[in-house]
Motif scaffolding. Structure first.
Motif, mmCIF file in Angstrom:
data_model
loop_
_atom_site.group_PDB
_atom_site.id
_atom_site.type_symbol
_atom_site.label_atom_id
_atom_site.label_comp_id
_atom_site.label_asym_id
_atom_site.label_seq_id
_atom_site.Cartn_x
_atom_site.Cartn_y
_atom_site.Cartn_z
ATOM 1 N N VAL A 1 0.873 -1.175 0.000
ATOM 2 C CA VAL A 1 0.000 0.000 0.000
ATOM 3 C C VAL A 1 0.908 1.222 0.000
ATOM 4 O O VAL A 1 1.713 1.405 0.917
ATOM 5 N N PHE A 2 0.804 2.044 -1.014
ATOM 6 C CA PHE A 2 1.652 3.226 -1.094
ATOM 7 C C PHE A 2 1.363 4.162 0.076
ATOM 8 O O PHE A 2 0.205 4.300 0.489
ATOM 9 N N PRO A 3 2.385 4.833 0.606
ATOM 10 C CA PRO A 3 2.199 5.704 1.778
ATOM 11 C C PRO A 3 1.646 7.074 1.411
ATOM 12 O O PRO A 3 2.214 8.122 1.743
ATOM 13 N N ALA A 4 0.524 7.075 0.690
ATOM 14 C CA ALA A 4 -0.116 8.320 0.277
ATOM 15 C C ALA A 4 -1.624 8.113 0.283
ATOM 16 O O ALA A 4 -2.118 7.003 0.041
ATOM 17 N N ALA A 5 -2.357 9.178 0.567
ATOM 18 C CA ALA A 5 -3.816 9.110 0.635
ATOM 19 C C ALA A 5 -4.424 9.030 -0.760
ATOM 20 O O ALA A 5 -3.784 9.372 -1.764
ATOM 21 N N ASP A 6 -5.661 8.579 -0.828
ATOM 22 C CA ASP A 6 -6.389 8.546 -2.091
ATOM 23 C C ASP A 6 -6.408 9.937 -2.718
ATOM 24 O O ASP A 6 -6.608 10.953 -2.034
ATOM 25 N N ALA A 7 -6.238 9.987 -4.041
ATOM 26 C CA ALA A 7 -6.385 11.218 -4.824
ATOM 27 C C ALA A 7 -5.599 12.392 -4.248
ATOM 28 O O ALA A 7 -6.105 13.516 -4.147
ATOM 29 N N SER A 8 -4.336 12.134 -3.864
ATOM 30 C CA SER A 8 -3.513 13.189 -3.254
ATOM 31 C C SER A 8 -2.281 13.554 -4.083
ATOM 32 O O SER A 8 -1.555 14.480 -3.717
#
Length: 259
Positions: free
Chosen positions: A135-142
């Motif tokens: 899971v990439f360490p970034a929020a959805d649509a960010s």
């Protein structure tokens, strides 16, 4: 051990240049985290130029560097994004690479780095997290621009599909995903340097004993993986690894867009 020794050889070759040019003395040592050959500064600048010319990189972008290594792309991006109000997040499976980046960019609030202990047969055989579970360490649509340079050339197709799907998740609508690969097609399946051999239905490899050392994927499989992730392929450029080439990068370059 093989990559460490290769990195040490790269460092030995770079010593005359480091001694002659004070600006190069602070470059990371390849024996700590060997992410490939070439001048650290020159390669980083070239990759940023490719992102600007072909993936629409802007100083205001929020970017995600997938497999940031020891920071060779982060180095030129730091000033560019700092001036334009953009932001940077890089992650890598090398703990040493991330530690080096955090030291190098300490105090620069717009530059962030995360370590993911993901298994890889070439770079992290002791990794505890399967590639299919990343899971990439970034929020959805960010994210405005995600990029993976010389990452999918060391990953099997199921892992590549997972990374493309995660890239699509974190991209904003209209966001871009740029990545490099060895895209195989009839008549362009190998070269003098990259003597690919059959591996599975979607890919060929340099060394079947160590598939992740260098992997080429059949172009239809790459295009299917992009579409499966919900992305639309916008750009495809042939690299110098096998003639003929469309641009001056070593690997083939793809840019996909999120609707």
């Amino acid at each position: 051990m093989r990559r460490t020794l290769a990195g040490a050889l790269t460092d030995l070759k770079s010593l005359p240049h480091r001694l002659a040019d004070p600006a190069r003395r602070a470059e990371p040592w390849a024996f700590v985290h060997n992410v490939g050959d070439g001048d650290f500064v020159a390669v980083g600048r070239q990759l940023v130029r490719h992102l600007t010319d072909h993936a629409g990189l802007k100083p205001s972008d929020r970017v995600l560097d997938i497999g940031c290594g020891n920071g060779r792309v982060a180095e030129p991006l730091a000033d560019l994004l700092g001036i334009g109000g953009g932001g940077y997040l890089g992650f890598d499976i090398s703990r040493a690479g991330i530690a080096a980046c955090r030291r190098r960019f300490r105090g620069r609030a717009h530059m962030g780095f995360e370590h993911l202990d993901v298994w890889n047969g070439e770079y992290n055989m002791g990794g505890k997290l399967a590639e299919a579970e990343v899971v990439f360490p970034a929020a959805d649509a960010s994210i405005d621009l995600a990029f993976a340079t010389s990452v999918f050339t060391h990953m099997r197709m199921p892992a590549m599909r997972r990374y493309l799907a995660e890239g699509a998740r974190v991209l904003k609508p209209g966001g871009r995903f740029a990545f490099t690969a060895f895209a195989l097609s009839p008549g362009r399946e190998a070269s003098e340097v990259f003597a690919f051999e059959p591996f599975d239905a979607t890919s060929k490899v340099i060394d079947p004993r160590y598939p992740e050392r260098a992997i080429g994927h059949w172009r239809p499989a790459i295009e299917a993986a992009v579409a499966e992730a919900g992305l639309t392929l916008r750009t495809s450029l042939a690299g110098l690894w096998a003639p003929p080439a469309d641009y001056d990068g070593g690997q083939d370059l793809f840019v996909a867009v999120k609707a």
